[in-house]
Design a protein around this motif. Sequence first.
Motif, PDB file in Angstrom:
ATOM      1  N   ASP A 122      41.382  37.960  47.746  1.00 37.43           N
ATOM      2  CA  ASP A 122      40.564  39.140  48.364  1.00 37.43           C
ATOM      3  C   ASP A 122      40.182  38.519  49.516  1.00 37.43           C
ATOM      4  N   SER A 123      38.782  39.221  50.102  1.00 37.13           N
ATOM      5  CA  SER A 123      38.324  39.009  51.459  1.00 37.13           C
ATOM      6  C   SER A 123      37.923  37.353  51.623  1.00 37.13           C
ATOM      7  N   VAL A 124      37.578  36.886  50.730  1.00 42.49           N
ATOM      8  CA  VAL A 124      36.869  35.552  50.646  1.00 42.49           C
ATOM      9  C   VAL A 124      37.762  34.548  50.143  1.00 42.49           C
ATOM     10  N   GLY A 125      39.105  34.869  49.950  1.00 46.92           N
ATOM     11  CA  GLY A 125      40.172  33.911  49.556  1.00 46.92           C
ATOM     12  C   GLY A 125      40.308  33.438  48.015  1.00 46.92           C
ATOM     13  N   LYS A 126      39.434  34.271  47.174  1.00 44.49           N
ATOM     14  CA  LYS A 126      39.634  34.127  45.886  1.00 44.49           C
ATOM     15  C   LYS A 126      40.619  35.185  45.078  1.00 44.49           C
ATOM     16  N   PRO A 127      40.961  34.937  44.052  1.00 39.44           N
ATOM     17  CA  PRO A 127      42.001  35.829  43.338  1.00 39.44           C
ATOM     18  C   PRO A 127      41.604  37.331  43.289  1.00 39.44           C
ATOM     19  N   ASN A 128      42.341  38.422  43.571  1.00 37.50           N
ATOM     20  CA  ASN A 128      41.828  39.750  43.982  1.00 37.50           C
ATOM     21  C   ASN A 128      41.510  40.396  42.596  1.00 37.50           C
ATOM     22  N   LEU A 129      40.429  40.445  42.195  1.00 36.00           N
ATOM     23  CA  LEU A 129      39.907  40.944  40.611  1.00 36.00           C
ATOM     24  C   LEU A 129      40.404  42.147  40.464  1.00 36.00           C
ATOM     25  N   ARG A 130      40.290  43.273  41.404  1.00 33.36           N
ATOM     26  CA  ARG A 130      40.652  44.775  41.050  1.00 33.36           C
ATOM     27  C   ARG A 130      42.315  44.648  40.934  1.00 33.36           C
ATOM     28  N   GLN A 131      42.870  43.875  41.549  1.00 29.60           N
ATOM     29  CA  GLN A 131      44.308  43.815  41.490  1.00 29.60           C
ATOM     30  C   GLN A 131      44.723  43.240  39.952  1.00 29.60           C
ATOM     31  N   ALA A 132      43.869  42.003  40.018  1.00 33.35           N
ATOM     32  CA  ALA A 132      44.281  41.159  38.542  1.00 33.35           C
ATOM     33  C   ALA A 132      43.956  42.255  37.351  1.00 33.35           C
ATOM     34  N   LEU A 133      43.043  43.139  37.520  1.00 33.57           N
ATOM     35  CA  LEU A 133      42.712  44.003  36.455  1.00 33.57           C
ATOM     36  C   LEU A 133      43.830  45.254  36.027  1.00 33.57           C
ATOM     37  N   LYS A 134      44.420  45.656  37.363  1.00 29.55           N
ATOM     38  CA  LYS A 134      45.519  46.573  37.143  1.00 29.55           C
ATOM     39  C   LYS A 134      46.797  45.822  36.390  1.00 29.55           C
ATOM     40  N   ASP A 135      47.000  44.465  36.944  1.00 25.97           N
ATOM     41  CA  ASP A 135      48.018  43.863  36.244  1.00 25.97           C
ATOM     42  C   ASP A 135      47.874  43.657  34.807  1.00 25.97           C
ATOM     43  N   LEU A 136      46.670  43.471  34.256  1.00 20.12           N
ATOM     44  CA  LEU A 136      46.244  43.328  32.996  1.00 20.12           C
ATOM     45  C   LEU A 136      46.501  44.539  32.146  1.00 20.12           C
ATOM     46  N   GLY A 137      46.150  45.593  32.619  1.00 23.07           N
ATOM     47  CA  GLY A 137      46.252  46.918  32.241  1.00 23.07           C
ATOM     48  C   GLY A 137      47.642  47.276  31.975  1.00 23.07           C
ATOM     49  N   ALA A 138      48.624  47.010  33.140  1.00 24.81           N
ATOM     50  CA  ALA A 138      50.067  47.042  32.928  1.00 24.81           C
ATOM     51  C   ALA A 138      50.619  46.459  31.899  1.00 24.81           C
ATOM     52  N   LEU A 139      49.962  45.229  31.508  1.00 28.19           N
ATOM     53  CA  LEU A 139      50.464  44.351  30.408  1.00 28.19           C
ATOM     54  C   LEU A 139      49.979  44.699  28.979  1.00 28.19           C
ATOM     55  N   GLY A 140      49.192  45.828  29.036  1.00 24.11           N
ATOM     56  CA  GLY A 140      48.679  46.454  27.719  1.00 24.11           C
ATOM     57  C   GLY A 140      47.275  46.051  27.284  1.00 24.11           C
ATOM     58  N   LEU A 141      46.600  45.417  28.072  1.00 25.74           N
ATOM     59  CA  LEU A 141      45.241  44.992  27.774  1.00 25.74           C
ATOM     60  C   LEU A 141      44.409  46.136  28.640  1.00 25.74           C
ATOM     61  N   THR A 142      43.419  46.799  27.747  1.00 24.49           N
ATOM     62  CA  THR A 142      42.572  47.691  28.315  1.00 24.49           C
ATOM     63  C   THR A 142      41.203  47.431  27.915  1.00 24.49           C
ATOM     64  N   ARG A 143      40.770  46.636  27.068  1.00 23.01           N
ATOM     65  CA  ARG A 143      39.399  46.284  26.625  1.00 23.01           C
ATOM     66  C   ARG A 143      39.285  44.704  26.878  1.00 23.01           C
ATOM     67  N   LEU A 144      38.433  44.459  27.936  1.00 24.61           N
ATOM     68  CA  LEU A 144      38.344  43.263  28.577  1.00 24.61           C
ATOM     69  C   LEU A 144      36.764  42.729  28.479  1.00 24.61           C
ATOM     70  N   LEU A 145      36.587  41.480  27.691  1.00 24.28           N
ATOM     71  CA  LEU A 145      35.276  40.937  27.583  1.00 24.28           C
ATOM     72  C   LEU A 145      35.114  39.754  28.673  1.00 24.28           C
ATOM     73  N   VAL A 146      34.079  40.151  29.521  1.00 26.27           N
ATOM     74  CA  VAL A 146      34.066  38.746  30.578  1.00 26.27           C
ATOM     75  C   VAL A 146      33.115  38.155  29.986  1.00 26.27           C
ATOM     76  N   GLU A 147      33.036  36.781  29.909  1.00 28.66           N
ATOM     77  CA  GLU A 147      32.190  35.919  29.479  1.00 28.66           C
ATOM     78  C   GLU A 147      32.053  34.698  30.530  1.00 28.66           C
ATOM     79  N   GLY A 148      32.414  34.766  31.617  1.00 28.91           N
ATOM     80  CA  GLY A 148      32.393  33.746  32.547  1.00 28.91           C
ATOM     81  C   GLY A 148      30.898  33.215  32.772  1.00 28.91           C
ATOM     82  N   GLY A 149      30.776  32.456  33.854  1.00 28.37           N
ATOM     83  CA  GLY A 149      29.524  31.792  34.570  1.00 28.37           C
ATOM     84  C   GLY A 149      29.103  32.954  35.531  1.00 28.37           C
ATOM     85  N   SER A 150      28.015  32.317  36.349  1.00 28.69           N
ATOM     86  CA  SER A 150      27.518  33.327  37.366  1.00 28.69           C
ATOM     87  C   SER A 150      28.195  33.809  38.406  1.00 28.69           C
TER      88      SER A 150
END
Length: 208
Positions: A122-150
Motif C-alpha cells: 500500500d502507500s506506506v509499504g505494508k501489504p495492501n489489505l484491500r487487495q488481500a481481502l479481495k484475494d481471500l474472497g476469491a478463495l472462498g472466505l467471506t466471514r473474517l474475524l480480525v483479532e490482531g493488535g493495535s
Amino acid sequence: ILKAATSLDGRIATQTGESRWITGEAARAQGHGFRALTDAILIGAGTVITDNPQLTCRLPGLEDRSPVRIVVDGHLSLPLTAGVVATALTTPTWVITLPTADEYRRKALLDSGVRVIEVLPDSVGKPNLRQALKDLGALGLTRLLVEGGSRIAGAFIRYGLVDRVVWFRSPLLLGSDGIPVISGFGVDGIGQAPLLRRLGVSRIGEDV
C-alpha cells in the motif's frame, strides 16, 4: 468483524505487554464462539511473535470448527517454531506477504504447510489489505474475524474495511501507558472520526 478485548480505558495490554487475562472466562468463551462462526481469523505477525497464539476454537464440541488462520507478515518475520506454523498441516495457516519477501523464508513456510499469498504494497509499504481481502474472497472466505493488535486494527479502520465491531470491555483500568486497542489512523478532527452504530450491549460476567 473486528474483535477487541480491552480494559475500561481501551487498553489491550499493560506497558510491559501483559494481556492475560483482561476479560473474564465467560467473555473469552464467547470470543471462541465467534471463531467457530467465521471462515477465517486474522492477526499480524507482531501478535504471533508476542503471544504465540493457537487461534483455534477450544469450546467443547466445537474444536473442529476452527477457522483458517491468517497472518499479515510483509517481510515473513514469522518464527518457524510458532504454533500457527507448527500445526499448519492440521489447522490451515495462510500468510499474506509482499512480493519482495525473503525467498528462503517463503520456501520454509511452504514446506511447513503454510499457504503464502502475495499482495502489492500500500502507500506506506505494508501489504495492501484491500487487495488481500479481495484475494481471500476469491478463495472462498467471506466471514473474517480480525483479532490482531493495535496496528492491524488501525489499518483495517483506516481503509474502511470493518463492517462490524465486537468489543469486550472489562472493568479494569490500565492507564495511558498501557497498549491502546487501535493505533493512530489519521484523525485530525472529530468530524473525521468513524461513527459506529450501536447494535446492542450485554453483560457477560463482570465484562460488557
